[in-house]
Write a protein that holds these residues in place. Structure first.
Motif, PDB file in Angstrom:
ATOM      1  N   GLY A   1       1.072  -1.204  -0.145  1.00 42.20           N
ATOM      2  CA  GLY A   1      -0.089  -0.204   0.176  1.00 42.20           C
ATOM      3  C   GLY A   1       0.868   1.187   0.326  1.00 42.20           C
ATOM      4  N   ALA A   2       1.926   1.257   0.728  1.00 43.94           N
ATOM      5  CA  ALA A   2       2.881   2.280   0.718  1.00 43.94           C
ATOM      6  C   ALA A   2       3.536   2.535  -0.535  1.00 43.94           C
ATOM      7  CB  ALA A   2       3.928   2.159   2.068  1.00 43.94           C
ATOM      8  N   MET A   3       4.100   1.536  -1.240  1.00 44.19           N
ATOM      9  CA  MET A   3       4.647   1.623  -2.374  1.00 44.19           C
ATOM     10  C   MET A   3       3.668   2.184  -3.611  1.00 44.19           C
ATOM     11  SD  MET A   3       6.555  -2.017  -2.484  1.00 44.19           S
ATOM     12  CE  MET A   3       7.086  -2.001  -4.297  1.00 44.19           C
ATOM     13  N   LYS A   4       2.134   1.797  -3.568  1.00 45.12           N
ATOM     14  CA  LYS A   4       1.214   2.395  -4.499  1.00 45.12           C
ATOM     15  C   LYS A   4       0.878   3.816  -4.037  1.00 45.12           C
ATOM     16  CE  LYS A   4      -1.667  -1.633  -5.036  1.00 45.12           C
ATOM     17  NZ  LYS A   4      -2.686  -2.219  -4.844  1.00 45.12           N
ATOM     18  N   ILE A   5       1.214   4.258  -2.880  1.00 45.72           N
ATOM     19  CA  ILE A   5       1.202   5.698  -2.637  1.00 45.72           C
ATOM     20  C   ILE A   5       2.252   6.504  -3.256  1.00 45.72           C
ATOM     21  CG2 ILE A   5       1.190   7.450  -0.624  1.00 45.72           C
ATOM     22  CD1 ILE A   5      -0.307   5.280   0.952  1.00 45.72           C
ATOM     23  N   ILE A   6       3.301   6.091  -2.901  1.00 45.43           N
ATOM     24  CA  ILE A   6       4.620   6.632  -3.493  1.00 45.43           C
ATOM     25  C   ILE A   6       4.664   6.774  -5.008  1.00 45.43           C
ATOM     26  CG2 ILE A   6       7.221   6.485  -3.360  1.00 45.43           C
ATOM     27  CD1 ILE A   6       5.921   7.317  -0.687  1.00 45.43           C
ATOM     28  N   ALA A   7       4.309   5.627  -5.544  1.00 45.46           N
ATOM     29  CA  ALA A   7       4.046   5.521  -7.108  1.00 45.46           C
ATOM     30  C   ALA A   7       3.267   6.589  -7.701  1.00 45.46           C
ATOM     31  CB  ALA A   7       3.604   4.027  -7.351  1.00 45.46           C
ATOM     32  N   GLY A   8       2.068   6.626  -6.891  1.00 51.18           N
ATOM     33  CA  GLY A   8       1.031   7.604  -7.222  1.00 51.18           C
ATOM     34  C   GLY A   8       1.766   9.074  -7.217  1.00 51.18           C
ATOM     35  N   THR A   9       2.578   9.413  -6.204  1.00 52.01           N
ATOM     36  CA  THR A   9       3.228  10.574  -6.136  1.00 52.01           C
ATOM     37  C   THR A   9       4.541  10.715  -7.139  1.00 52.01           C
ATOM     38  OG1 THR A   9       3.093  10.624  -3.829  1.00 52.01           O
ATOM     39  CG2 THR A   9       4.893  12.123  -4.786  1.00 52.01           C
ATOM     40  N   ALA A  10       4.967   9.880  -7.669  1.00 55.27           N
ATOM     41  CA  ALA A  10       5.989   9.823  -8.729  1.00 55.27           C
ATOM     42  C   ALA A  10       5.430  10.069  -9.858  1.00 55.27           C
ATOM     43  CB  ALA A  10       6.956   8.324  -8.718  1.00 55.27           C
ATOM     44  N   ARG A  11       4.407   9.384 -10.361  1.00 55.20           N
ATOM     45  CA  ARG A  11       3.395   9.438 -11.652  1.00 55.20           C
ATOM     46  C   ARG A  11       3.106  11.059 -11.762  1.00 55.20           C
ATOM     47  NH1 ARG A  11       1.676   4.253 -10.682  1.00 55.20           N
ATOM     48  NH2 ARG A  11      -0.020   4.877  -9.594  1.00 55.20           N
ATOM     49  N   ASN A  12       2.512  11.656 -10.491  1.00 55.42           N
ATOM     50  CA  ASN A  12       1.977  12.956 -10.667  1.00 55.42           C
ATOM     51  C   ASN A  12       3.413  13.943 -10.785  1.00 55.42           C
ATOM     52  OD1 ASN A  12      -0.621  12.581 -10.146  1.00 55.42           O
ATOM     53  ND2 ASN A  12      -0.143  12.726  -8.297  1.00 55.42           N
ATOM     54  N   MET A  13       4.600  13.462 -10.751  1.00 54.71           N
ATOM     55  CA  MET A  13       5.682  14.270 -10.944  1.00 54.71           C
ATOM     56  C   MET A  13       6.348  13.970 -12.148  1.00 54.71           C
ATOM     57  SD  MET A  13       7.465  13.531  -7.260  1.00 54.71           S
ATOM     58  CE  MET A  13       9.167  14.546  -7.829  1.00 54.71           C
ATOM     59  N   GLY A  14       5.640  13.292 -13.173  1.00 57.62           N
ATOM     60  CA  GLY A  14       6.197  12.768 -14.279  1.00 57.62           C
ATOM     61  C   GLY A  14       7.191  11.679 -14.348  1.00 57.62           C
ATOM     62  N   VAL A  15       7.396  10.917 -13.272  1.00 60.32           N
ATOM     63  CA  VAL A  15       8.378   9.835 -13.197  1.00 60.32           C
ATOM     64  C   VAL A  15       7.613   8.511 -13.461  1.00 60.32           C
ATOM     65  CG1 VAL A  15       9.901   8.868 -11.614  1.00 60.32           C
ATOM     66  CG2 VAL A  15       9.750  11.347 -11.478  1.00 60.32           C
ATOM     67  N   LYS A  16       8.265   7.715 -14.286  1.00 56.89           N
ATOM     68  CA  LYS A  16       7.644   6.533 -14.606  1.00 56.89           C
ATOM     69  C   LYS A  16       8.198   5.558 -13.523  1.00 56.89           C
ATOM     70  CE  LYS A  16       7.288   2.937 -18.161  1.00 56.89           C
ATOM     71  NZ  LYS A  16       8.013   2.206 -18.908  1.00 56.89           N
ATOM     72  N   VAL A  17       7.372   4.703 -13.127  1.00 54.52           N
ATOM     73  CA  VAL A  17       7.874   3.563 -12.340  1.00 54.52           C
ATOM     74  C   VAL A  17       7.875   2.253 -12.836  1.00 54.52           C
ATOM     75  CG1 VAL A  17       7.373   2.451  -9.902  1.00 54.52           C
ATOM     76  CG2 VAL A  17       6.721   4.855 -10.266  1.00 54.52           C
ATOM     77  N   GLU A  18       9.105   1.625 -12.925  1.00 52.98           N
ATOM     78  CA  GLU A  18       9.367   0.354 -13.239  1.00 52.98           C
ATOM     79  C   GLU A  18       8.709  -0.704 -12.723  1.00 52.98           C
ATOM     80  OE1 GLU A  18      13.667  -0.597 -13.451  1.00 52.98           O
ATOM     81  OE2 GLU A  18      14.006   0.997 -14.963  1.00 52.98           O
ATOM     82  N   GLY A  19       8.166  -1.638 -13.668  1.00 52.77           N
ATOM     83  CA  GLY A  19       7.472  -2.899 -12.719  1.00 52.77           C
ATOM     84  C   GLY A  19       6.232  -2.709 -12.454  1.00 52.77           C
ATOM     85  N   LEU A  20       5.716  -1.789 -12.353  1.00 48.47           N
ATOM     86  CA  LEU A  20       4.315  -1.516 -12.188  1.00 48.47           C
ATOM     87  C   LEU A  20       3.600  -0.935 -13.338  1.00 48.47           C
ATOM     88  CD1 LEU A  20       4.397   0.729  -8.933  1.00 48.47           C
ATOM     89  CD2 LEU A  20       3.921  -1.667  -9.173  1.00 48.47           C
ATOM     90  N   ASP A  21       2.180  -1.716 -13.432  1.00 49.55           N
ATOM     91  CA  ASP A  21       1.253  -1.486 -14.703  1.00 49.55           C
ATOM     92  C   ASP A  21       0.904   0.059 -14.390  1.00 49.55           C
ATOM     93  OD1 ASP A  21       0.073  -4.621 -14.667  1.00 49.55           O
ATOM     94  OD2 ASP A  21       1.724  -3.889 -15.855  1.00 49.55           O
ATOM     95  N   ALA A  22       0.515   0.784 -15.081  1.00 48.54           N
ATOM     96  CA  ALA A  22      -0.133   2.242 -15.096  1.00 48.54           C
ATOM     97  C   ALA A  22      -1.445   2.365 -15.264  1.00 48.54           C
ATOM     98  CB  ALA A  22       0.613   3.058 -16.613  1.00 48.54           C
TER      99      ALA A  22
END
Length: 139
Positions: A118-139
């Motif tokens: 759950g924490a990783m999903k929250i951080i991944a959402g922040t990253a996406r909002n910053m224009g940072v792609k997260v490897e290994g996660l489906d967008a």
């Protein structure tokens, strides 16, 4: 007898670099005393922005709780970015799944998440909002 809380403030300072000034002016506390205490407790986190929850009591005494660095700052540091994308549709960097997990583990005490996934999903959402792609996660 417990002290009466007058105010609770959320502020941020660079670790080890708090100084009396406008951010603390309205708190009604002894600013040098807070700055010394804050700087002593954060000297091992130099260069990091440290959010603080400052509780001010009626007798002008205070307590403060240090939080973990903002996720956006940690993502920028992990991706070697100076600035995030101005539009979230634009991709400016890629964050590895390992780095994502590392950031999520560090931020876990301050996040509203039950487990590390759950924490990783929250951080991944922040990253996406910053224009940072997260490897290994489906967008």
């Amino acid at each position: 007898m417990s002290k009466k809380v007058v105010r609770v403030m959320k502020i941020q300072f660079k670790a080890g670099q708090a100084k009396p000034g406008p951010a603390l002016a309205g708190a009604g506390i002894q600013m040098p005393k807070f700055c010394t205490a804050f700087n002593d407790q954060t000297k091992d986190r130099m260069g990091e922005t440290v959010p603080v929850v400052l509780t001010v009591y009626e007798d002008k005494s205070f307590d403060f709780i240090l939080k973990t660095a903002p996720a956006s700052e940690m993502i920028k540091k992990a991706c070697n970015l100076k600035k995030a994308a101005s539009d979230s549709k634009q991709t400016v960097a890629t964050l590895s799944a390992d780095k994502l997990k590392e950031i999520a583990e560090y931020k876990m005490p301050d996040l509203n998440a039950i487990d590390i996934e759950g924490a990783m999903k929250i951080i991944a959402g922040t990253a996406r909002n910053m224009g940072v792609k997260v490897e290994g996660l489906d967008a």
